[in-house]
Design a protein around this motif. Structure first.
Motif, PDB file in Angstrom:
ATOM      1  N   LEU A   1      -9.399  -7.864   0.367  1.00  0.00           N
ATOM      2  CA  LEU A   1      -8.548  -6.905   0.852  1.00  0.00           C
ATOM      3  C   LEU A   1      -8.353  -5.358  -0.116  1.00  0.00           C
ATOM      4  CD1 LEU A   1      -6.061  -9.178   2.832  1.00  0.00           C
ATOM      5  CD2 LEU A   1      -8.008  -7.605   3.856  1.00  0.00           C
ATOM      6  N   LYS A   2      -8.194  -5.798  -1.354  1.00  0.00           N
ATOM      7  CA  LYS A   2      -8.053  -4.648  -2.220  1.00  0.00           C
ATOM      8  C   LYS A   2      -9.103  -3.831  -2.282  1.00  0.00           C
ATOM      9  CE  LYS A   2      -7.028  -3.855  -7.049  1.00  0.00           C
ATOM     10  NZ  LYS A   2      -6.595  -4.686  -8.415  1.00  0.00           N
ATOM     11  N   SER A   3     -10.473  -4.474  -2.332  1.00  0.00           N
ATOM     12  CA  SER A   3     -11.492  -3.895  -2.389  1.00  0.00           C
ATOM     13  C   SER A   3     -11.850  -2.914  -1.151  1.00  0.00           C
ATOM     14  CB  SER A   3     -12.792  -4.718  -2.625  1.00  0.00           C
ATOM     15  OG  SER A   3     -12.468  -5.492  -3.930  1.00  0.00           O
ATOM     16  N   ALA A   4     -11.641  -3.776  -0.141  1.00  0.00           N
ATOM     17  CA  ALA A   4     -11.693  -2.749   1.200  1.00  0.00           C
ATOM     18  C   ALA A   4     -10.592  -1.549   1.358  1.00  0.00           C
ATOM     19  CB  ALA A   4     -11.328  -3.858   2.466  1.00  0.00           C
ATOM     20  N   SER A   5      -9.493  -1.844   0.877  1.00  0.00           N
ATOM     21  CA  SER A   5      -8.491  -0.606   0.903  1.00  0.00           C
ATOM     22  C   SER A   5      -8.985   0.352   0.058  1.00  0.00           C
ATOM     23  CB  SER A   5      -7.136  -1.039   0.426  1.00  0.00           C
ATOM     24  OG  SER A   5      -7.204  -1.731  -1.037  1.00  0.00           O
ATOM     25  N   LEU A   6      -9.509   0.148  -1.104  1.00  0.00           N
ATOM     26  CA  LEU A   6      -9.879   1.143  -2.042  1.00  0.00           C
ATOM     27  C   LEU A   6     -10.906   2.041  -1.395  1.00  0.00           C
ATOM     28  CD1 LEU A   6      -9.960  -0.615  -5.541  1.00  0.00           C
ATOM     29  CD2 LEU A   6      -8.276   0.929  -4.603  1.00  0.00           C
ATOM     30  N   VAL A   7     -11.971   1.296  -0.520  1.00  0.00           N
ATOM     31  CA  VAL A   7     -12.929   1.951   0.111  1.00  0.00           C
ATOM     32  C   VAL A   7     -12.432   2.797   1.214  1.00  0.00           C
ATOM     33  CG1 VAL A   7     -15.074   1.699   1.501  1.00  0.00           C
ATOM     34  CG2 VAL A   7     -14.567   0.080  -0.623  1.00  0.00           C
ATOM     35  N   LEU A   8     -11.413   2.307   1.995  1.00  0.00           N
ATOM     36  CA  LEU A   8     -10.867   3.142   3.089  1.00  0.00           C
ATOM     37  C   LEU A   8     -10.029   4.257   2.599  1.00  0.00           C
ATOM     38  CD1 LEU A   8      -9.902  -0.005   5.647  1.00  0.00           C
ATOM     39  CD2 LEU A   8     -11.898   1.681   5.628  1.00  0.00           C
ATOM     40  N   ALA A   9      -9.367   3.953   1.400  1.00  0.00           N
ATOM     41  CA  ALA A   9      -8.496   5.214   1.163  1.00  0.00           C
ATOM     42  C   ALA A   9      -9.373   6.510   0.742  1.00  0.00           C
ATOM     43  CB  ALA A   9      -7.715   4.641  -0.250  1.00  0.00           C
ATOM     44  N   GLU A  10     -10.620   6.307   0.587  1.00  0.00           N
ATOM     45  CA  GLU A  10     -11.336   7.215  -0.019  1.00  0.00           C
ATOM     46  C   GLU A  10     -11.821   8.181   1.303  1.00  0.00           C
ATOM     47  OE1 GLU A  10     -14.814   5.797  -1.855  1.00  0.00           O
ATOM     48  OE2 GLU A  10     -13.706   5.130  -3.768  1.00  0.00           O
ATOM     49  N   SER A  11     -11.953   7.556   2.652  1.00  0.00           N
ATOM     50  CA  SER A  11     -12.253   8.139   3.648  1.00  0.00           C
ATOM     51  C   SER A  11     -11.196   7.830   4.846  1.00  0.00           C
ATOM     52  CB  SER A  11     -13.384   7.584   4.234  1.00  0.00           C
ATOM     53  OG  SER A  11     -13.863   8.251   5.326  1.00  0.00           O
ATOM     54  N   PRO A  12     -10.041   8.715   5.188  1.00  0.00           N
ATOM     55  CA  PRO A  12      -9.080   8.332   6.129  1.00  0.00           C
ATOM     56  C   PRO A  12      -9.845   8.032   7.735  1.00  0.00           C
ATOM     57  CG  PRO A  12      -8.484  10.283   4.812  1.00  0.00           C
ATOM     58  CD  PRO A  12      -9.975  10.097   4.473  1.00  0.00           C
ATOM     59  N   ILE A  13     -10.897   8.925   7.970  1.00  0.00           N
ATOM     60  CA  ILE A  13     -11.303   8.740   9.053  1.00  0.00           C
ATOM     61  C   ILE A  13     -12.091   7.357   9.266  1.00  0.00           C
ATOM     62  CG2 ILE A  13     -13.409   9.544  10.732  1.00  0.00           C
ATOM     63  CD1 ILE A  13     -11.153  11.616  10.263  1.00  0.00           C
ATOM     64  N   ALA A  14     -12.522   6.674   8.295  1.00  0.00           N
ATOM     65  CA  ALA A  14     -13.039   5.531   8.355  1.00  0.00           C
ATOM     66  C   ALA A  14     -11.928   4.416   8.552  1.00  0.00           C
ATOM     67  CB  ALA A  14     -13.598   5.110   6.920  1.00  0.00           C
TER      68      ALA A  14
END
Length: 291
Positions: A231-244
């Motif tokens: 979840l931490k890794s996923a949150s970091l990825v999603l934080a880079e793109s708000p649309i995602a």
């Protein structure tokens, strides 16, 4: 060492088997001649008494005037037994099943158990089985019981429960070595059942259940830790793109609506409305006129 001296193995074999190299002697030859003469005089009636049938799985050990005739038993087939001076003993060469009754044993870790087993053996030397021991089957039966108690007394309860095959092989080796002079060959040893007290069974079951619960908790904790890392890794990825993040949000809503048909009320971010209707939040603000 004197080369002319007999080896200990040879002396032991001669003493145990009971085979003597001495001849019959004068009296023996006289009795032998009289027996043959009696058989000739009473022929053909005597032939029915002197001929014996030995089955395929049997052997006959012949004693003449109390001495074993040869170091090898006779048979199968027809054998000639002289009247008055010959006596023969039949020996069965088939495999014998020896059922060991339950033996109460105190293990090395001071636990009382009852163990029973079975021994499969056969006679490979009929002469040794007749001349070296009074009752070869009873002797093997008692020796199997004693060997079972001695071997299991040196093991712990966990070793007995987990290593039955190794213990059975050890008992087989000891029995085979001990009964070699009796003409016995042990084919197989099996431990059938290990009985332990009821209270000890409950204690072992509780211990096993506690061990399983502890293992399950450890696995659950490891799963939670791995999930949190993902979840931490996923949150970091999603934080880079708000649309995602918004697309993931809508995908979750679609999944919930598919599983259960219901009305879902959810807030809609303004940045999505900007993309859909081209309406800006700043347009709704009133700008004061200049004087």
């Amino acid at each position: 060492m004197d080369p002319g001296a007999s080896s200990p193995e040879k002396l032991d074999k001669e003493n145990l088997v009971g085979i003597s190299s001495k001849r019959l002697g004068v009296c023996g030859w006289i009795l032998f001649s009289l027996s043959v003469l009696l058989m000739i005089i009473t022929f053909p009636i005597s032939i029915w008494m002197c001929l014996k049938i030995i089955k395929e799985y049997e052997r006959a050990v012949v004693f003449r005037l109390g001495r074993i005739q040869a170091d090898k038993a006779r048979g199968p087939g027809l054998i000639l037994v002289l009247p008055c001076i010959d006596v023969f003993v039949k020996v069965d060469l088939r495999t014998v099943t020896c059922n060991i009754p339950p033996q109460e044993i105190l293990t090395r870790d001071s636990v009382t158990t009852q163990v029973d087993g079975v021994v499969y053996y056969r006679i490979h030397s009929a002469v040794s089985a007749v001349a070296n021991v009074n009752d070869v089957h009873q002797a093997t039966f008692l020796l199997a019981q004693t060997t079972l108690r001695n071997v299991l007394g040196t093991q712990t309860l966990s070793q007995i429960l987990a290593g039955r095959e190794e213990i059975a092989h050890s008992i087989q080796t000891l029995l085979d070595d001990a009964t070699e002079l009796w003409g016995i060959r042990v084919a197989r040893v099996e431990i059938k059942d290990v009985r332990i007290p009821t209270q000890l069974q409950r204690s072992m079951a509780a211990e096993a259940e506690a061990t399983r619960e502890a293992r399950a908790r450890v696995l659950a904790a490891e799963g939670e830790m791995n999930a949190s890392k993902s979840l931490k890794s996923a949150s970091l990825v999603l934080a880079e793109s708000p649309i995602a993040l918004q697309l993931r949000y809508l995908q979750t809503l679609t999944t919930v609506a598919t599983e259960k048909n219901s009305t879902i009320v959810f807030p809609l971010p303004m940045n999505i409305l900007e993309g859909i209707g081209g309406v800006s939040y700043n347009d709704h603000k009133k700008v004061p006129d200049r004087a």
